[in-house]
Design a protein around this motif. Structure first.
Motif, mmCIF file in Angstrom:
data_model
loop_
_atom_site.group_PDB
_atom_site.id
_atom_site.type_symbol
_atom_site.label_atom_id
_atom_site.label_comp_id
_atom_site.label_asym_id
_atom_site.label_seq_id
_atom_site.Cartn_x
_atom_site.Cartn_y
_atom_site.Cartn_z
ATOM 1 N N UNK A 138 0.848 -1.187 0.000
ATOM 2 C CA UNK A 138 0.000 0.000 0.000
ATOM 3 C C UNK A 138 0.885 1.239 0.000
ATOM 4 N N UNK A 139 0.218 2.409 -0.042
ATOM 5 C CA UNK A 139 0.938 3.675 -0.116
ATOM 6 C C UNK A 139 1.691 3.961 1.182
ATOM 7 N N UNK A 140 1.092 3.617 2.317
ATOM 8 C CA UNK A 140 1.753 3.880 3.605
ATOM 9 C C UNK A 140 3.075 3.120 3.709
ATOM 10 N N UNK A 141 3.060 1.864 3.292
ATOM 11 C CA UNK A 141 4.306 1.082 3.316
ATOM 12 C C UNK A 141 5.335 1.680 2.375
ATOM 13 N N UNK A 142 4.884 2.177 1.218
ATOM 14 C CA UNK A 142 5.806 2.789 0.270
ATOM 15 C C UNK A 142 6.444 4.045 0.854
ATOM 16 N N UNK A 143 5.648 4.849 1.578
ATOM 17 C CA UNK A 143 6.202 6.053 2.195
ATOM 18 C C UNK A 143 7.271 5.713 3.228
ATOM 19 N N UNK A 144 7.013 4.682 4.021
ATOM 20 C CA UNK A 144 8.002 4.264 5.025
ATOM 21 C C UNK A 144 9.277 3.775 4.342
ATOM 22 N N UNK A 145 9.126 2.992 3.264
ATOM 23 C CA UNK A 145 10.292 2.472 2.562
ATOM 24 C C UNK A 145 11.108 3.595 1.925
ATOM 25 N N UNK A 146 10.429 4.559 1.306
ATOM 26 C CA UNK A 146 11.149 5.677 0.689
ATOM 27 C C UNK A 146 11.879 6.494 1.748
ATOM 28 N N UNK A 147 11.226 6.748 2.869
ATOM 29 C CA UNK A 147 11.876 7.509 3.946
ATOM 30 C C UNK A 147 13.094 6.764 4.495
ATOM 31 N N UNK A 148 12.975 5.449 4.635
ATOM 32 C CA UNK A 148 14.111 4.665 5.120
ATOM 33 C C UNK A 148 15.274 4.701 4.135
ATOM 34 N N UNK A 149 14.974 4.596 2.830
ATOM 35 C CA UNK A 149 16.041 4.631 1.831
ATOM 36 C C UNK A 149 16.749 5.978 1.832
ATOM 37 N N UNK A 150 15.981 7.060 1.869
ATOM 38 C CA UNK A 150 16.591 8.387 1.865
ATOM 39 C C UNK A 150 17.392 8.640 3.140
ATOM 40 N N UNK A 151 16.887 8.171 4.277
ATOM 41 C CA UNK A 151 17.619 8.341 5.538
ATOM 42 C C UNK A 151 18.935 7.563 5.512
ATOM 43 N N UNK A 152 18.894 6.354 4.937
ATOM 44 C CA UNK A 152 20.122 5.553 4.856
ATOM 45 C C UNK A 152 21.168 6.252 3.981
ATOM 46 N N UNK A 153 20.736 6.803 2.861
ATOM 47 C CA UNK A 153 21.672 7.507 1.980
ATOM 48 C C UNK A 153 22.272 8.713 2.694
ATOM 49 N N UNK A 154 21.424 9.481 3.385
ATOM 50 C CA UNK A 154 21.913 10.671 4.083
ATOM 51 C C UNK A 154 22.900 10.303 5.180
ATOM 52 N N UNK A 155 22.606 9.250 5.950
ATOM 53 C CA UNK A 155 23.481 8.869 7.060
ATOM 54 C C UNK A 155 24.830 8.380 6.562
ATOM 55 N N UNK A 156 24.837 7.637 5.457
ATOM 56 C CA UNK A 156 26.105 7.132 4.933
ATOM 57 C C UNK A 156 27.015 8.289 4.532
ATOM 58 N N UNK A 157 26.477 9.271 3.824
ATOM 59 C CA UNK A 157 27.317 10.379 3.384
ATOM 60 C C UNK A 157 27.623 11.345 4.530
ATOM 61 N N UNK A 158 26.812 11.363 5.565
ATOM 62 C CA UNK A 158 27.137 12.186 6.726
ATOM 63 C C UNK A 158 28.361 11.652 7.464
ATOM 64 N N UNK A 159 28.539 10.329 7.467
ATOM 65 C CA UNK A 159 29.666 9.701 8.161
ATOM 66 C C UNK A 159 30.819 9.379 7.218
ATOM 67 N N UNK A 160 30.715 9.802 5.952
ATOM 68 C CA UNK A 160 31.744 9.444 4.984
ATOM 69 C C UNK A 160 33.067 10.126 5.296
ATOM 70 N N UNK A 161 33.036 11.380 5.704
ATOM 71 C CA UNK A 161 34.271 12.087 6.014
ATOM 72 C C UNK A 161 35.029 11.453 7.171
ATOM 73 N N UNK A 162 34.307 11.029 8.200
ATOM 74 C CA UNK A 162 34.954 10.374 9.336
ATOM 75 C C UNK A 162 35.605 9.061 8.923
ATOM 76 N N UNK A 163 34.921 8.306 8.031
ATOM 77 C CA UNK A 163 35.480 7.039 7.571
ATOM 78 C C UNK A 163 36.766 7.266 6.783
ATOM 79 N N UNK A 164 36.793 8.276 5.920
ATOM 80 C CA UNK A 164 38.002 8.561 5.145
ATOM 81 C C UNK A 164 39.130 9.034 6.049
#
Length: 460
Positions: free
Chosen positions: A250-276
């Motif tokens: 359903x649409x609600x599940x899709x919204x949760x999935x999209x939010x999770x994907x975008x949050x994961x992308x943001x968190x990875x690049x937020x911690x990218x400088x520390x990893x390097x």
């Protein structure tokens, strides 16, 4: 459910046999030749011909499984073909008078995953960041048509993070191998071959020196993901398109999935400088450790031990030649260290006389200058919150658009605020609505494309 419930265990027999190197080469050849794109089903003779080409390679000519007792050249490819068929890698289908060969779905999925794993180890980290940035931006601009870009960008982000983590794990593995080196020559050889050539020059140094450094796209990716997460309308449109494709219940599940994907992308690049930074520190520490080890081994050679060995070899050579009354070659050995040969202690040092420290006079002009420099630095530290605060005093409350070209800065801080506003500092702020204008009015301070700003209704 275990993954062995989906993938038959018989597929691993050829990969773990004594001739696994040859078997893997055969699987890669027939997969690349016939089953990578699966344009058509090959005939049995065509598959046997590809197997024969692999077996004719000098690297695999002498390799055979334990139960293959000197197979003749005419039957070697048939034996390998029979093993592939019995283990489930290929299957025969009768089509009229011809026998076509297919690869079952489970075998095709397993071999594709293994080949993809090999490709991930040599991933182009720089290109991945560029693809993620363009994918997120395209999905935000057209959520209904480009909604699949979000999931693809998430996979690419995870792959990029694993690749960067792989650089760090490779450093640890190289450190273990270097520390197990037999000698100085072996240590230097491994260091140059593994650490310098294979790891840093091919992966990490190319990543840091390239114009497509992922840190270049870090701010853009974070800005676009935050803008997407804060825009409920765009997320709803993307979720609706995802639900229409029946990829989610359903649409609600899709919204949760999209939010999770975008949050994961943001968190990875937020911690990218520390990893390097961690990789930089570890690689520098490893280089220093290797340099210290080499310097110690070069300076730690005991010349007396070498002379002693040469003297003993000379004595045994004289005895072997029959000269049993030879003079000992050990007479030139220096006197060993002992209490009798130690140097006398030096004269005690004169005690240090106490001195009176004179307090240094502080010039009030220097203090004022430092305070002014600190105040200027604090004022020029323009954040998104500071840009929004200044725009509230400029943009009218009547709901009309305000052209940034009409903004007259009153100080250097206002110029910095105007620059940040044009760079997109207000894009993720739900209080303001941003539109681009085709008109270009001259501005004395910051030039660029026309930008219109207005307050949203109900936002304070």
């Amino acid at each position: 459910m275990s993954f062995l419930d989906v993938i038959p265990h018989a597929l691993f027999r050829m990969l773990s046999s004594s001739a696994h190197v040859r078997n893997v080469a055969v699987l890669e050849s027939i997969f690349e030749q016939f089953f990578d794109d699966f344009a058509f089903a090959p005939k049995r003779a065509e598959v046997l011909q590809v197997i024969r080409q692999v077996l004719d390679n000098p690297d695999f000519r002498t390799i055979a499984d334990d139960d293959e007792v000197n197979p003749s050249p005419e039957t070697a490819e048939h034996i390998v073909y029979g093993r592939l068929r019995d283990d489930g890698w290929i299957m025969e289908v009768a089509n009229r008078k011809a026998t076509e060969v297919y690869m079952p779905r489970e075998a095709h999925a397993l071999l594709s995953a293994l080949i993809t794993l090999k490709e991930e180890l040599t991933i182009d980290i720089s290109a991945e960041a560029s693809l993620i940035d363009s994918g997120i931006l395209a999905a935000y601009q057209d959520p209904a048509g480009k909604v699949m870009n979000i999931a693809s960008a998430r996979r690419q982000t995870v792959q990029l993070r694993r690749s960067i983590d792989g650089v760090l794990t490779s450093l640890h593995r190289i450190e273990e191998d270097l520390m197990r080196s037999d000698g100085l020559a072996d240590l230097l050889t491994k260091f140059m071959e593994r650490f310098v050539e294979k790891l840093l020059l091919e992966n990490y140094r190319a990543l840091k020196a390239s114009a497509y450094n992922p840190m270049r796209f870090q701010r853009s990716i974070q800005t676009n993901t935050e803008r997407f997460l804060n825009d409920e309308g765009q997320i709803a449109r993307a979720a609706m398109a995802l639900a229409d494709q029946r990829l989610v219940p359903d649409v609600a599940t899709a919204q949760v999935q999209i939010a999770q994907d975008l949050t994961r992308i943001r968190d990875v690049f937020a911690n990218l400088g520390e990893k390097l930074d961690v990789i930089d520190r570890f690689s520098h520490k490893l280089e220093r450790r290797i340099a210290t080890t080499v310097r110690y081994q070069e300076t730690g050679r005991n010349i007396r031990e070498e002379r002693l060995r040469d003297a003993i070899r000379l004595a045994f050579a004289q005895w072997s030649a029959g000269n049993v009354e030879c003079v000992s070659p050990l007479v030139e050995i220096p006197v060993p260290y002992s209490t009798a040969t130690l140097a006398l202690p030096k004269k005690a040092r004169e005690p240090v006389e106490p001195q009176t420290r004179q307090p240094k006079a502080v010039d009030p002009a220097d203090v004022m200058r430092e305070q002014m420099v600190d105040a200027y630095a604090a004022a020029m530290d323009v954040t998104r919150h500071a840009v929004a605060e200044r725009m509230r005093t400029v943009v009218p409350d009547d709901g009309g658009f305000f052209d940034l070209d009409h903004f007259e800065p009153e100080s250097a801080r206002d110029i910095a605020i105007l620059y940040e506003a044009r760079a997109g500092a207000l894009a993720a702020n739900p209080e303001f609505e941003i539109r681009k204008s085709s008109s270009r009015n001259p501005n004395r301070f910051v030039s660029g494309p026309g930008l219109l700003v207005r307050r949203r209704e109900g936002k304070t």
